[in-house]
Scaffold this motif. Sequence first.
Motif, PDB file in Angstrom:
ATOM      1  N   VAL A  74       0.875  -1.202   0.051  1.00 27.20           N
ATOM      2  CA  VAL A  74       0.007   0.042   0.194  1.00 27.20           C
ATOM      3  C   VAL A  74       0.893   1.281  -0.075  1.00 27.20           C
ATOM      4  O   VAL A  74       0.593   2.259  -0.750  1.00 27.20           O
ATOM      5  CB  VAL A  74      -1.026  -0.033   0.969  1.00 27.20           C
ATOM      6  N   VAL A  77       2.090   1.969  -3.520  1.00 29.60           N
ATOM      7  CA  VAL A  77       1.191   2.269  -4.532  1.00 29.60           C
ATOM      8  C   VAL A  77       0.693   3.800  -4.236  1.00 29.60           C
ATOM      9  O   VAL A  77       0.440   4.510  -4.962  1.00 29.60           O
ATOM     10  CB  VAL A  77      -0.039   1.314  -4.594  1.00 29.60           C
ATOM     11  N   ILE A  78       0.366   4.052  -2.864  1.00 27.21           N
ATOM     12  CA  ILE A  78      -0.290   5.342  -2.613  1.00 27.21           C
ATOM     13  C   ILE A  78       0.970   6.373  -2.728  1.00 27.21           C
ATOM     14  O   ILE A  78       0.633   7.442  -3.195  1.00 27.21           O
ATOM     15  CB  ILE A  78      -0.767   5.115  -1.154  1.00 27.21           C
ATOM     16  N   ALA A  81       1.398   6.885  -6.506  1.00 29.14           N
ATOM     17  CA  ALA A  81       0.129   7.705  -7.094  1.00 29.14           C
ATOM     18  C   ALA A  81       0.206   9.170  -6.542  1.00 29.14           C
ATOM     19  O   ALA A  81      -0.162  10.027  -7.322  1.00 29.14           O
ATOM     20  CB  ALA A  81      -1.221   6.919  -6.519  1.00 29.14           C
ATOM     21  N   PHE A  82       0.473   9.392  -5.273  1.00 28.78           N
ATOM     22  CA  PHE A  82       0.426  10.701  -4.694  1.00 28.78           C
ATOM     23  C   PHE A  82       1.348  11.528  -5.512  1.00 28.78           C
ATOM     24  O   PHE A  82       1.213  12.536  -6.000  1.00 28.78           O
ATOM     25  CB  PHE A  82       0.608  10.759  -3.229  1.00 28.78           C
ATOM     26  N   HIS A  96      -5.781  16.793  -1.110  1.00 29.55           N
ATOM     27  CA  HIS A  96      -5.086  15.588  -1.208  1.00 29.55           C
ATOM     28  C   HIS A  96      -5.433  14.602   0.025  1.00 29.55           C
ATOM     29  O   HIS A  96      -5.496  13.585  -0.201  1.00 29.55           O
ATOM     30  CB  HIS A  96      -3.557  15.753  -1.180  1.00 29.55           C
ATOM     31  N   TRP A 100      -6.240  10.705  -0.362  1.00 31.84           N
ATOM     32  CA  TRP A 100      -5.287   9.716  -0.113  1.00 31.84           C
ATOM     33  C   TRP A 100      -5.329   9.123   1.292  1.00 31.84           C
ATOM     34  O   TRP A 100      -5.108   7.829   1.219  1.00 31.84           O
ATOM     35  CB  TRP A 100      -3.740  10.253  -0.155  1.00 31.84           C
ATOM     36  N   LEU A 103      -8.210   6.650   0.792  1.00 33.59           N
ATOM     37  CA  LEU A 103      -7.784   5.565  -0.092  1.00 33.59           C
ATOM     38  C   LEU A 103      -6.854   4.545   0.622  1.00 33.59           C
ATOM     39  O   LEU A 103      -6.969   3.377   0.224  1.00 33.59           O
ATOM     40  CB  LEU A 103      -7.133   6.053  -1.302  1.00 33.59           C
ATOM     41  N   THR A 104      -5.874   4.939   1.341  1.00 31.98           N
ATOM     42  CA  THR A 104      -4.818   4.264   1.976  1.00 31.98           C
ATOM     43  C   THR A 104      -5.545   3.249   3.094  1.00 31.98           C
ATOM     44  O   THR A 104      -5.318   2.181   3.083  1.00 31.98           O
ATOM     45  CB  THR A 104      -3.899   5.247   2.770  1.00 31.98           C
ATOM     46  N   MET A 107      -7.643   0.771   1.169  1.00 32.87           N
ATOM     47  CA  MET A 107      -6.691  -0.417   0.417  1.00 32.87           C
ATOM     48  C   MET A 107      -6.073  -1.304   1.580  1.00 32.87           C
ATOM     49  O   MET A 107      -5.943  -2.769   1.342  1.00 32.87           O
ATOM     50  CB  MET A 107      -5.422   0.231  -0.394  1.00 32.87           C
TER      51      MET A 107
END
Length: 144
Positions: A74, A77-78, A81-82, A96, A100, A103-104, A107
């Motif tokens: 995670v 990925v995060i 992506a961020f 943000h 985020w 989403l974190t 996930m």
Amino acid sequence: MEQQVFGGVNHTGRPARPLWNAVLNGLRCRCPKCGEGKLFDGFLKVAPACDRCGEEFHHHRADDLPAYIVVVIVGHVIVGAFMSFEATSTLSTWQHLAIWVPLTIVMAIGMLRPVKGSVVGLQWALYMHGFGGERDALETHPEM
């Protein structure tokens, strides 16, 4: 860390168990042995035994490994992506955070159960922590 297999028997003299099938069955939250029974009784509580084939799971020791694996996946990925999103947009800090953080969390929670299942499947396939029929030896630590 794959075991050497010679003619269907691993180096310990026991029948070889299919490593990738066991890990994939665990990823699907199914019994690593038969692929049919449920691996979990609760969200993260592993069932004492398979309800189809009877394989016992009560002695598994996944400990913190699933959480560490989830954090690494995670996090990569995060953060990736961020950083990509930050380079191409002009959102404020609060925007943000609104994207985020949830989403974190989603996930991490969504991945934790399948990852724990795959770790239990790995332990079963490699005869670890009681899956070979023997008890784990107690570790002795010298006094300091």
